[in-house]
Design a protein around this motif. Structure first.
Motif, mmCIF file in Angstrom:
data_model
loop_
_atom_site.group_PDB
_atom_site.id
_atom_site.type_symbol
_atom_site.label_atom_id
_atom_site.label_comp_id
_atom_site.label_asym_id
_atom_site.label_seq_id
_atom_site.Cartn_x
_atom_site.Cartn_y
_atom_site.Cartn_z
ATOM 1 N N SER A 149 -3.344 3.718 1.069
ATOM 2 C CA SER A 149 -4.227 3.678 -0.097
ATOM 3 C C SER A 149 -3.509 2.886 -1.182
ATOM 4 O O SER A 149 -2.345 2.508 -1.016
ATOM 5 N N ASN A 150 -4.194 2.660 -2.282
ATOM 6 C CA ASN A 150 -3.577 1.847 -3.345
ATOM 7 C C ASN A 150 -2.424 2.569 -4.032
ATOM 8 O O ASN A 150 -1.520 1.938 -4.573
ATOM 9 N N LYS B 163 0.844 -1.197 0.000
ATOM 10 C CA LYS B 163 0.000 0.000 0.000
ATOM 11 C C LYS B 163 0.881 1.250 0.000
ATOM 12 O O LYS B 163 2.048 1.188 0.393
ATOM 13 N N ASP C 190 -7.530 3.549 4.210
ATOM 14 C CA ASP C 190 -7.752 3.057 5.580
ATOM 15 C C ASP C 190 -6.723 3.649 6.527
ATOM 16 O O ASP C 190 -5.668 4.124 6.095
ATOM 17 N N THR D 177 -15.863 0.709 4.687
ATOM 18 C CA THR D 177 -15.662 0.419 3.259
ATOM 19 C C THR D 177 -15.417 1.699 2.472
ATOM 20 O O THR D 177 -15.032 1.657 1.314
ATOM 21 N N GLN E 34 -10.764 3.437 -0.949
ATOM 22 C CA GLN E 34 -10.161 2.290 -0.254
ATOM 23 C C GLN E 34 -9.157 2.724 0.833
ATOM 24 O O GLN E 34 -8.532 1.875 1.473
#
Lengths: 632, 509
Positions: free
Chosen positions: B361-362, B342, B374, B393, B372
């Motif tokens: 995050s991605n 990540k 977190d 979510t 997404q």
């Protein structure tokens, strides 16, 4: 029957109000104010709170409440006339008490009504300016009544009224109040108290806003002292001109004239008492005719009729009205009317260009009628150029992307528009629709809840609330279902206009509007190889014959390459088209390839062809895009 | 006549009082808890938090809510609408008496047939530890390229009072950017202003100054800030930022073409940097350790093309820096993006120095637009890290610890996926976070109709007392240009700016 002066004057005032109502409805058309300014009033406490934190905010709140009814043309016109009439009547009430029945009461009333309506000739006029002024009139009238009963007390109460008026209606209303009350005070107070009160009122009128700015409110001096505020969005920035200055100065000026009249008429009256007239009886008869009240009233009516006519002629910008009408028609998806109305506009405008293209796409004849409107900005008339993008373009752009089924882009521009015009019901409706298409039901519900606070949107809200509670309704809605099929699923960043159109077609080939726009994009950008590449899919749309602009573009390709693309049967391009392009080139050759010399000859017969665009109108030829277009 | 009216009036009051106090004699008991909004169930509440007003999402003609810790300590709210709004004083009294115990909420709903229904009680807990009593945030619309009314506000968390710290309508609608406080201290604050009247406002114990942090040896003016605990230094990133609109669930991506770190010395009005944090790679989002000895930051490789500019993942790094001697240490990797798969952003260490909270995050670092995103937690004593149990979510992003170190606030879009709202949670000494709850509002319907986002929520220990008017007057002045610290290697910086980073990236494909 001999009419009394009083009745005759009132009769004309009444008739003038009716005429003003008619003129406002037919010339100004308040529904265009509503549409252009995206007026929205909400009943929630948060909405009120946003108005209560600055001086003048309460007047703005009232103005927003009233001006939402501009959506209904007749009711809106009546409101505008009613507000201006109340200002006029309050003035007459004060005048009557100060100087008795004046022969020029029609003038006093009508001049206020006239300018109260004239200011709305500018479609960016913020209606709060009228309501702020109305509050100044009400406070002046109230002060007059107070001063009439308790003259000494009124001096003490003035600062309180001044502070309250400043909070309700801001600095400019306070000056009107201060200047008007000075005249009242001087006329009505026999004692010399006015010598003290007059400078006090002036000082307080300057000091109250200063203190407000320094210690209480977060405002600029300009917005605290000015008649109208300078604030976003840019497209609604109102430029103050002489109508609003005159409108704001009328009450103080009228009262000042009365002050002069009262001061100088008293000694003359005394002088006349007991003395004989020095004029011959014959002359006196002639003069008395001209002094006859009916003559004076009629004279005033004529003067105002003529001056009103000329002022409207000077101040009302019919071109701007037409532009706004085009936007209004597009907003309501009256596509045939958009085309019809655009034909009445002689001057080129890129917003008209944009909406006409959109209208043709909706009517299914974009390819056929593309050059019936001069495409002077090329692809920037198809998609408004981001470098020209200012506030007014965001919502039309969002609408176009919604038409095309590109929900991500539509939402992006809708949010930009919502930021600039946070109360616009139209934008909120767009956001509801986008989120219904995207199956974001929570968000759709969020925007519906906001819209539900707007009394004019309740029916619309109740229709779409059902879509949230029963999502099958959304799935069965023709538009929503279509947009769901068309909206791209693939995640890409910084997709330009062209890539966006390609992505739409990649998502769903049934998206005919995207196909039309893509081919039109290539045509306007004079990208013939790309055009031909995508033209190969035309048979998918069951086209027996190519639309005119496509045919003309293909004709150029054929002339250049001396052959048809293999996937297109020769009969797809009409004989007539091939003859015309041959004739077109012959004319140019007859001028020894001098394009400027051939221009006027070609314009008549070929002005609405792609070939003419190619040689004379394309921005690549004219370089017109190098200068930024002013959107106002 | 007047007397008669008075009698009628008194009678009506009496009737209403009687009806208000009519007890619920009988009721049937539901086997479930009531649906309420916002979700204030199973949460830990700071004893100084404002009432958790809510809407009962159960159909009914009348509602009664009993809030209590025991028989002696309770309050009752009767409402004709499902909106339950509690008295602030009674609520605080109840919370103060019940600190460290459970807080029960019984909800009764009167059905159409006149019978009452009682739902299973909602059980929350009252913490012994208070939260910082104010929250500062920016309220912004959801636009990306334009702005309108902007403001930085402070909300008293003990009641519902919100006051502006600064609103842009006071300075011709310029753009208000990041705001930052020195360790939750409302007396030490900074605000960036962009576009109209641009500059950086620094407030120190009532003294306001305005500086211009752009220097010819830096990439840009200071961007993302963090105060040093000594209150005399601020670390900034300097960035070349662009944004890119997306067609998918990430509506917008913000990325940097290049970025460096600098440290601003407030007293000397100088900027300093080092080749280690002004390298070809992208150093960003500085954050001081509580002892002020380290700067934690994130870092991504140099941009070579559009794809890696967007898709790059940031590592978590740190570098020692002594503000007194102006000596830089060496860069260490704390967590590699490869290790967790990540991209890391917004590292923040709890005031007690035990935990490091960060966002993942991605890709990239501008997490607020990534659904997404977190929150993760790293135990600085054991070196272990994991995603936090409070994630939803939707986007869970920017966070800030309370001064005492357990309570924290973070940004979440969990209600609807679009609008950012501040959530509070308690992090215990074992690194376990309590179920988060959203900032309570007087009108519990508030979040259903509010169209602005709470941006950069910062907990502060009191009210910012400098008036908005005083800040505005300073904003209208020109900023004092900052100077470059003499120790900075200007030859290197010139070369760094002109050669290494002279690689214009395409922004559109």
């Amino acid at each position: 029957m001999k009419l009394k002066f009083f009745n005759l004057s009132n009769l004309f005032i009444f008739i003038t109000i009716l005429i003003a109502w008619y003129v406002t409805a037919s010339v100004i058309s308040p529904y265009l104010h509503y549409s252009f300014q995206q007026i929205g009033f909400f009943t929630g406490a948060e909405f009120l709170k946003s108005f209560s934190s600055y001086p003048g905010g309460i007047a703005d709140y009232l103005a927003t409440y009233l001006s939402q009814f501009f959506a209904f043309n007749s009711a809106g016109s009546l409101l505008i006339v009613a507000v201006a009439s109340v200002q006029g009547l309050l003035t007459l009430s004060v005048l009557k008490s100060l100087a008795g029945e004046l022969k020029f009461r029609y003038t006093a009333f009508t001049v206020i009504l006239l300018f109260g309506v004239l200011v709305l000739c500018d479609y960016r006029y913020p209606y709060y300016a009228s309501i702020r002024l109305l509050l100044a009139y009400i406070f002046t009238w109230g002060f007059y009544r107070l001063n009439f009963r308790w003259p000494r007390l009124s001096v003490l109460i003035w600062p309180l009224l001044g502070c309250l008026l400043f909070y309700l209606a801001s600095g400019s209303a306070l000056y009107v109040f201060a200047l008007a009350t000075i005249s009242i005070f001087v006329v009505t107070n026999k004692e010399r108290i006015w010598l003290f009160a007059t400078p006090l009122f002036l000082i307080l009128a300057a000091l109250i806003p200063y203190i407000g700015h320094k210690f209480i409110f977060q405002m600029t001096y300009r917005n605290i002292y000015g008649i109208t505020m300078v604030r976003p969005p840019e497209q609604l920035t109102y430029t103050q001109g002489f109508p609003i200055y005159i409108y704001y100065s009328l009450l103080p000026v009228i009262l000042f004239v009365v002050l002069i009249f009262v001061m100088f008429s008293k000694p003359n009256k005394d002088k006349e008492l007991g003395s004989k007239p020095e004029i011959e009886p014959n002359t006196l008869t002639k003069i008395s005719f001209f002094r006859r009240t009916s003559f004076l009233v009629v004279l005033q009516v004529i003067v105002f009729g003529i001056s009103g006519y000329f002022l409207f002629g000077k101040l009302h910008d019919s071109f701007k009205k037409k532009l706004i009408t085009i936007e209004y028609l597009a907003e309501n998806e009256q596509w045939a009317d958009v085309i019809r109305f655009s034909e009445s506009i002689n001057k080129y405008d890129f917003r008209v260009n944009f909406q006409v293209n959109r209208a043709h796409a909706h009517l299914g004849d974009l390819g056929d009628r593309l050059f019936s409107y001069p495409q002077l900005l090329g692809i920037s008339g198809l998609f408004i150029d981001p470098t020209n993008m200012v506030g007014s373009s965001y919502l039309p752009t969002s609408d176009l992307y919604f038409d095309l089924g590109f929900m991500g882009e539509s939402q992006r521009y809708a949010f930009e528009a919502e930021t600039l015009l946070p109360n616009s019901p139209r934008i909120l409706k767009r956001l509801v629709m986008i989120n219904l298409v995207k199956r974001n039901y929570d968000l759709a519900q969020h925007f519906l809840k906001v819209l539900d606070q707007n009394m004019l949107c309740r029916d619309w809200v109740s229709k779409y609330e059902k879509y949230v509670s029963d999502t099958t309704l959304a799935a069965n809605d023709r538009i929503i279902a279509e947009k769901r099929r068309f909206s791209p699923k693939r995640e890409l960043f910084s997709v330009g206009t062209l890539q966006g159109l390609k992505l739409l077609l990649e998502t769903n080939r049934d998206n005919r509007m995207a196909y039309d726009y893509l081919l039109t994009f290539f045509i306007l950008d004079t990208q013939l190889p790309e055009f031909v590449d995508y033209l190969r899919y035309y048979s998918y749309y069951n086209l027996k014959k190519l639309p005119k602009s496509w045919e003309e573009a293909l004709a150029i390709y054929v002339m250049r390459n001396k052959a048809f693309p293999e996937f297109i049967p020769q009969e797809t391009v009409s004989e007539n088209c091939l003859k015309q392009i041959t004739s077109f080139t012959k004319i140019i050759k007859s001028y020894k390839n001098d394009l400027s010399a051939a221009k006027s000859t070609l314009l008549g017969e070929y002005g609405e062809t792609y070939w003419y665009y190619w040689f004379y109108l394309s921005p690549k030829v004219t370089n017109v895009l190098k200068s930024k277009t002013d959107v106002r | 006549m007047i007397k008669n009216w008075l009698y009628i009036f008194a009678f009506l009051i009496l009737i209403s009082l009687i009806s208000c106090h009519s007890k619920i004699e009988s009721f049937k008991e539901a086997s479930r808890r009531p649906a309420i909004f916002p979700d204030y169930t199973d949460v830990l509440i700071p004893p100084n938090m404002a009432p958790l007003n809510f809407i009962v999402r159960e159909p009914g003609a009348e509602y009664e809510v009993r809030v209590y810790t025991d028989k002696e300590n309770q309050m009752v709210v009767r409402s004709g609408s499902p909106s339950i709004q509690m008295d602030v004083d009674k609520w605080h009294n109840l919370l103060q008496k019940g600190m460290g115990t459970k807080l029960y909420i019984d909800v009764f709903v009167k059905e159409k047939d006149g019978n009452w229904q009682k739902f299973q009680p909602i059980i929350n807990e009252i913490s012994k530890e208070s939260i910082d009593n104010h929250l500062a945030y920016r309220l912004i619309n959801t636009a990306y390229g334009v702005w309108n009314n902007l403001g930085i506000y402070q909300r008293n968390l003990e009641n519902f009072q919100e006051k502006p710290i600064l609103e842009n309508k006071s300075f011709e609608y310029g753009c208000l950017n990041c705001h930052s406080f020195r360790q939750n201290d409302p007396n030490n604050m900074m605000i960036h202003i962009r576009a109209i009247h641009g500059g950086t406002i620094i407030i120190q114990n009532g003294k306001i100054s305005k500086i211009d942090t752009k220097n010819k040896y830096t990439l840009s003016a200071g961007t993302y800030p963090c105060w040093h605990p000594d209150g005399k230094h601020i670390a900034y990133s300097v960035n070349k930022i662009n944004w890119h609109f997306g067609t998918g669930e990430t509506r917008m991506e913000v990325s940097d073409e290049y970025s460096d770190l600098v440290v601003y010395d407030i007293e000397k009005n100088t900027l300093t940097t080092s080749p280690q944090v002004s390298s070809a790679s992208r150093e960003n989002l500085p954050n001081w350790s509580p002892d002020g000895k380290y700067i934690y930051f994130i870092n991504a490789p140099k941009v070579t093309g559009f794809e890696d500019r967007i898709q790059a993942k940031y590592d978590l790094m740190r570098i020692a820096y002594d503000v007194n001697t102006n000596i830089w240490g060496k860069v260490d990797t704390v967590i590699s993006s490869k290790a967790i798969g990540k991209s890391i952003s917004f590292p923040k260490i709890s005031p007690n120095g035990k935990f490091l909270m960060f966002c993942t995050s991605n890709n990239g670092y501008f997490t607020i637009h990534h659904p997404q995103t977190d929150l993760w937690l790293m135990n600085l004593q054991t070196g272990e890290y994991h995603p936090m149990e409070i994630n939803s979510t939707q986007t869970d992003s920017y966070h800030c610890f309370s001064n005492a170190g357990h309570w924290f606030v973070f940004s979440s879009k969990r209600i609807d996926g679009l609008f950012t709202r501040p959530y509070f949670s308690y992090l215990d000494d074992n690194g376990k976070a309590s179920k988060p709850f959203v900032l309570p509002q007087e009108n519990p319907e508030f979040y259903n109709t509010f169209l602005k986002n709470y941006n950069i929520p910062e907990l502060i220990t009191g009210e910012v007392t400098v008036s908005p008017q005083a800040i505005r007057d300073k904003v209208m002045e020109n900023g004092v240009p900052v100077k470059l610290d003499p120790s900075v290697d200007t030859v290197y910086m010139r070369k760094h700016l002109t050669i290494e980073k002279k690689s214009p990236m395409p922004e559109n494909r």
